[in-house]
Design an enzyme around this catalytic site. Structure first.
Site, mmCIF file in Angstrom:
data_model
loop_
_atom_site.group_PDB
_atom_site.id
_atom_site.type_symbol
_atom_site.label_atom_id
_atom_site.label_comp_id
_atom_site.label_asym_id
_atom_site.label_seq_id
_atom_site.Cartn_x
_atom_site.Cartn_y
_atom_site.Cartn_z
ATOM 1 N N ARG A 37 0.824 -1.221 0.000
ATOM 2 C CA ARG A 37 0.000 0.000 0.000
ATOM 3 C C ARG A 37 0.855 1.267 0.000
ATOM 4 O O ARG A 37 0.452 2.288 -0.567
ATOM 5 C CB ARG A 37 -0.946 -0.013 1.199
ATOM 6 C CG ARG A 37 -2.121 -0.955 0.998
ATOM 7 C CD ARG A 37 -3.029 -0.982 2.196
ATOM 8 N NE ARG A 37 -4.235 -1.747 1.920
ATOM 9 C CZ ARG A 37 -5.079 -2.178 2.838
ATOM 10 N NH1 ARG A 37 -4.834 -1.909 4.115
ATOM 11 N NH2 ARG A 37 -6.157 -2.847 2.521
ATOM 12 N N LYS A 198 -18.899 -15.536 2.891
ATOM 13 C CA LYS A 198 -20.344 -15.378 3.030
ATOM 14 C C LYS A 198 -21.060 -14.943 1.760
ATOM 15 O O LYS A 198 -20.590 -14.045 1.060
ATOM 16 C CB LYS A 198 -20.637 -14.367 4.144
ATOM 17 C CG LYS A 198 -20.172 -14.825 5.524
ATOM 18 C CD LYS A 198 -20.683 -13.917 6.631
ATOM 19 C CE LYS A 198 -19.967 -12.580 6.635
ATOM 20 N NZ LYS A 198 -20.313 -11.770 7.819
ATOM 21 N N GLY A 362 -8.304 -6.776 -0.571
ATOM 22 C CA GLY A 362 -8.487 -7.634 0.599
ATOM 23 C C GLY A 362 -7.881 -9.018 0.423
ATOM 24 O O GLY A 362 -6.743 -9.166 -0.028
ATOM 25 N N GLY A 385 -13.155 -3.759 0.887
ATOM 26 C CA GLY A 385 -14.528 -3.294 1.067
ATOM 27 C C GLY A 385 -14.931 -2.277 0.024
ATOM 28 O O GLY A 385 -16.068 -2.284 -0.472
#
Length: 406
Positions: A37, A198, A362, A385
């Site tokens: 990053r 999920k 992520g 996200g």
């Protein structure tokens, strides 16, 4: 989505405030274990420095200190790493707002200044107007280059834009460009790979991209809810009972729209996921852990942890025809080598294709990095996200707040 960027404005002799995403992993001794990053911010930092600003003031968060000053979340290690990467001094200050900080910035001999963790102040995440105004008083121009926080309306992403001319950095511009192009006008056939734990995390992406996708390949923990919705046995695998009807509805909608959905036809399963972790890797703790491969039905007492070899073969065959591939979510518990094969094989396969490959941030980006395939992908998002919400078609406040190109 055309936004003004650092290339569109005069930066000479200006104090430029840049929101970066320096939220990097560190070990117990506060050594940075992955500086991706920080490196991702270098094109913007170097571009601004080439325009001879009066001062370049960098701001970021690190971790979740919840509005308190917690030394292990200090940005001091980032200042040191940044100094090495840009080969010039970086002045580290001990706060991010206030008259004393403003005075230090004005009197500093160094042209690059890094302020302390924004989230040491609760007002940052509250998007408190006075805190936003205090940040804005430090500079003449605001540049947002932190895609990883663009989905949050915080003081340093949205609030500060009310008080300063606000533009996108080069990293943010690149993220918007690749993700927008892939979503709005993808080269066809367009394949979507979805994984992760999920179904609930990916419903928005599926519904938004279903009209545009030609095929959707599903793996990871979310696949077991879909398999259960088809009447398959999933043993003790991850199941979202309250999403079974949603999974059935998605499968039916895809059938009507002639979008092919691929689900695992075989699974790697285990009787326990007892792990031991250190700062860099995770390993299975119990040497007596049993691992085997079964077909579509998973026996009671067993847990699905990765896609099997037949599924890998099916997925690679489907992806061979694609011209655009978006991948969000790993296909197994890739952190454990024993359960990483599905993600590794599919990643290796698409890395050799002459197609547009967009990797969500992520865990997906972490998997690609683990397999050393970063240079083989068209674009790897720096925000997990944020990329998810972008693919859902949501408005990201940190981007919406920036000045539009007229």
């Amino acid at each position: 989505m055309e936004k003004l960027t650092v290339r569109d404005i005069d930066l000479s002799e200006k104090k430029v405030l840049v929101r970066c995403d320096f939220n990097v992993p560190q070990d117990a001794n506060l050594n940075i274990t992955d500086d991706t990053r920080i490196r991702a911010s270098l094109p913007t930092i170097n571009y601004i420095l080439s325009r001879k600003p009066k001062k370049l003031i960098l701001i970021s968060h690190l971790g979740r200190p919840d509005g308190k000053v917690i030394p292990k979340y200090s940005l001091k290690p980032i200042a040191q790493r940044l100094k090495e990467l840009i080969n010039q001094e970086v002045k580290m200050l001990n706060d991010c707002i206030g008259a004393a900080i403003q005075k230090e910035i004005n009197q500093s001999q160094e042209s690059v200044i890094l302020l302390e963790n924004l989230r040491f102040h609760p007002e940052e995440e509250q998007n408190e107007p006075n805190f936003s105004k205090s940040l804005a008083t430090l500079a003449d121009i605001f540049v947002n280059d932190a895609f990883g926080t663009a989905h949050r309306a915080h003081a340093s992403t949205e609030g500060v834009t009310h008080y300063l001319t606000s533009v996108a950095g080069l990293l943010l511009e690149r993220e918007i460009s690749y993700l927008s192009q892939a979503m709005e006008n993808p080269q066809k056939p367009f394949a979507l790979i979805l994984g992760g734990a999920k179904v609930s995390d990916k419903i928005g992406v599926i519904l938004n991209l279903l009209p545009k996708a030609d095929e959707i390949l599903i793996g990871g923990g979310m696949s077991y809810t879909f398999l259960r919705a088809q009447g398959k046995q999933i043993g003790n695998s991850k199941l979202e009972k309250d999403k079974l009807d949603t999974a059935k509805a998605i499968l039916e909608k895809a059938r009507k729209q002639k979008v092919k959905i691929f689900l695992p036809v075989d699974n790697v399963i285990t009787d326990t996921i007892d792990t031991i972790s250190n700062s860099r890797t995770q390993e299975l703790k119990n040497s007596r852990t049993h691992i085997k491969t079964v077909g579509e039905n998973i026996p009671d007492g067993w847990i699905g942890v990765d896609i099997g070899p037949k599924t890998i073969k099916n997925y690679c065959a489907a992806l061979k025809k694609a011209k655009t591939i978006i991948w969000n979510g790993p296909l197994g518990i890739f952190e454990l080598d024993a359960f990483a094969n599905g993600s590794k094989k599919v990643a290796g396969f698409i890395s050799q294709l002459k197609v547009v490959t967009i990797i969500g941030g992520g865990d997906t980006a972490a998997a690609i990095a683990k397999f050393h395939l970063e240079s083989k992908m068209t674009h790897i998002s720096t925000g997990g996200g944020a990329s998810l919400e972008f693919l859902e078609g949501k408005t990201l406040p940190g981007i919406a707040a920036l000045a539009d190109k007229k």
